[in-house]
Design a protein around this motif. Structure first.
Motif, short mmCIF file in Angstrom:
data_model
loop_
_atom_site.label_atom_id
_atom_site.label_comp_id
_atom_site.label_asym_id
_atom_site.label_seq_id
_atom_site.Cartn_x
_atom_site.Cartn_y
_atom_site.Cartn_z
N VAL A 152 19.18 -23.17 10.53
CA VAL A 152 19.43 -21.77 10.20
C VAL A 152 20.82 -21.35 10.67
O VAL A 152 21.24 -21.69 11.78
CB VAL A 152 18.35 -20.87 10.85
CG1 VAL A 152 18.59 -19.42 10.55
CG2 VAL A 152 16.96 -21.30 10.41
N THR A 153 21.52 -20.61 9.82
CA THR A 153 22.79 -20.00 10.22
C THR A 153 22.65 -18.48 10.15
O THR A 153 21.84 -17.96 9.38
CB THR A 153 23.97 -20.45 9.32
OG1 THR A 153 23.77 -19.95 8.00
CG2 THR A 153 24.12 -21.96 9.31
N PHE A 154 23.47 -17.80 10.97
CA PHE A 154 23.41 -16.35 11.07
C PHE A 154 24.78 -15.75 10.79
O PHE A 154 25.80 -16.36 11.08
CB PHE A 154 22.95 -15.93 12.47
CG PHE A 154 21.55 -16.34 12.79
CD1 PHE A 154 20.48 -15.51 12.52
CD2 PHE A 154 21.30 -17.58 13.38
CE1 PHE A 154 19.19 -15.89 12.81
CE2 PHE A 154 20.01 -17.97 13.68
CZ PHE A 154 18.94 -17.13 13.39
N GLU A 155 24.75 -14.54 10.25
CA GLU A 155 25.95 -13.70 10.11
C GLU A 155 25.59 -12.32 10.63
O GLU A 155 24.70 -11.67 10.09
CB GLU A 155 26.39 -13.61 8.64
CG GLU A 155 27.00 -14.89 8.10
CD GLU A 155 27.42 -14.75 6.64
OE1 GLU A 155 27.44 -13.62 6.11
OE2 GLU A 155 27.70 -15.80 6.04
N ASP A 156 26.25 -11.90 11.70
CA ASP A 156 25.98 -10.59 12.31
C ASP A 156 24.49 -10.42 12.62
O ASP A 156 23.89 -9.39 12.30
CB ASP A 156 26.45 -9.46 11.41
CG ASP A 156 27.94 -9.52 11.14
OD1 ASP A 156 28.68 -9.90 12.06
OD2 ASP A 156 28.35 -9.20 10.00
N ASP A 157 23.87 -11.43 13.20
CA ASP A 157 22.47 -11.45 13.60
C ASP A 157 21.48 -11.44 12.43
O ASP A 157 20.28 -11.36 12.62
CB ASP A 157 22.14 -10.29 14.56
CG ASP A 157 20.89 -10.58 15.39
OD1 ASP A 157 20.72 -11.75 15.80
OD2 ASP A 157 20.08 -9.65 15.58
N ASP A 158 21.98 -11.50 11.21
CA ASP A 158 21.11 -11.65 10.04
C ASP A 158 21.08 -13.12 9.64
O ASP A 158 22.10 -13.81 9.72
CB ASP A 158 21.63 -10.82 8.85
CG ASP A 158 21.50 -9.33 9.08
OD1 ASP A 158 20.53 -8.91 9.75
OD2 ASP A 158 22.38 -8.59 8.59
N VAL A 159 19.93 -13.58 9.19
CA VAL A 159 19.83 -14.96 8.72
C VAL A 159 20.65 -15.08 7.45
O VAL A 159 20.49 -14.30 6.51
CB VAL A 159 18.37 -15.36 8.46
CG1 VAL A 159 18.30 -16.78 7.92
CG2 VAL A 159 17.54 -15.22 9.73
#
Length: 175
Positions: A152-159
């Motif tokens: 899993v990768t995140f951007e600004d705490d969103d998946v």
């Protein structure tokens, strides 16, 4: 899919249970199944049925999502998938698919596993799981199990993205 195929190409089509195909034994020289078997109630019976409808020397091209060999991770993966898509039955490990193919009379010519990275939100939206299940998925995808299985990768705490494992097999029915 059957309707689109029969309208586009000069072929006959049939909608049937994968475990009970309405065709004569040895009727085909090739068969395919792409990213569907994890919805089948009895995938072992499906593999035997494919072997039945293929002529000796016939080719079976197969692709599906697979579970890890670890039973606990596989259970987590299947729970996660059923939360998103209630039509999901079960993903199985590569070793199980290969054993079922050999038991049904196939020789495995090629067997490749790969990871496919996908946009998480688009993947969840495909089944429109509703707010409650969407929240359950958001919690599950942040667990250590999900990190191990999905990368899993995140951007600004969103998946942002995740990857799932696929098995691609080309098998030939023994003569």
């Amino acid at each position: 899919m059957v309707e689109t195929t029969t309208e586009t190409f000069d072929v006959a089509g049939a909608v049937a249970d994968a475990e009970r195909l309405p065709f004569d034994s040895g009727a085909f020289d090739a068969a395919t199944c792409r990213i569907a078997a994890h919805h089948f109630p009895d995938p072992r019976a499906f593999v035997r049925e494919v072997a039945r409808v293929l002529e000796p020397g016939g080719t079976f091209a197969f692709e599906d999502c697979i579970a890890p060999e670890d039973d606990d991770l596989a259970a987590f993966l299947n729970r996660f998938e059923r939360t998103r898509d209630p039509s999901h039955v079960e993903m199985f490990a590569e070793s199980e698919w290969n054993a079922w193919l050999r038991d049904a009379g196939f020789e495995i010519g090629e067997s490749v596993t790969m990871a496919r990275e996908m946009d998480y939100t688009a993947w969840v939206d495909r089944t429109d799981p509703g707010d409650e299940r969407r929240e359950m998925l958001a919690e599950l995808v942040r667990t250590p199990e999900a990190a191990e299985l999905y990368g899993v990768t995140f951007e600004d705490d969103d998946v942002a993205t995740f990857s799932n494992r696929k098995l691609l097999v080309r098998a030939v029915l023994r003569e």
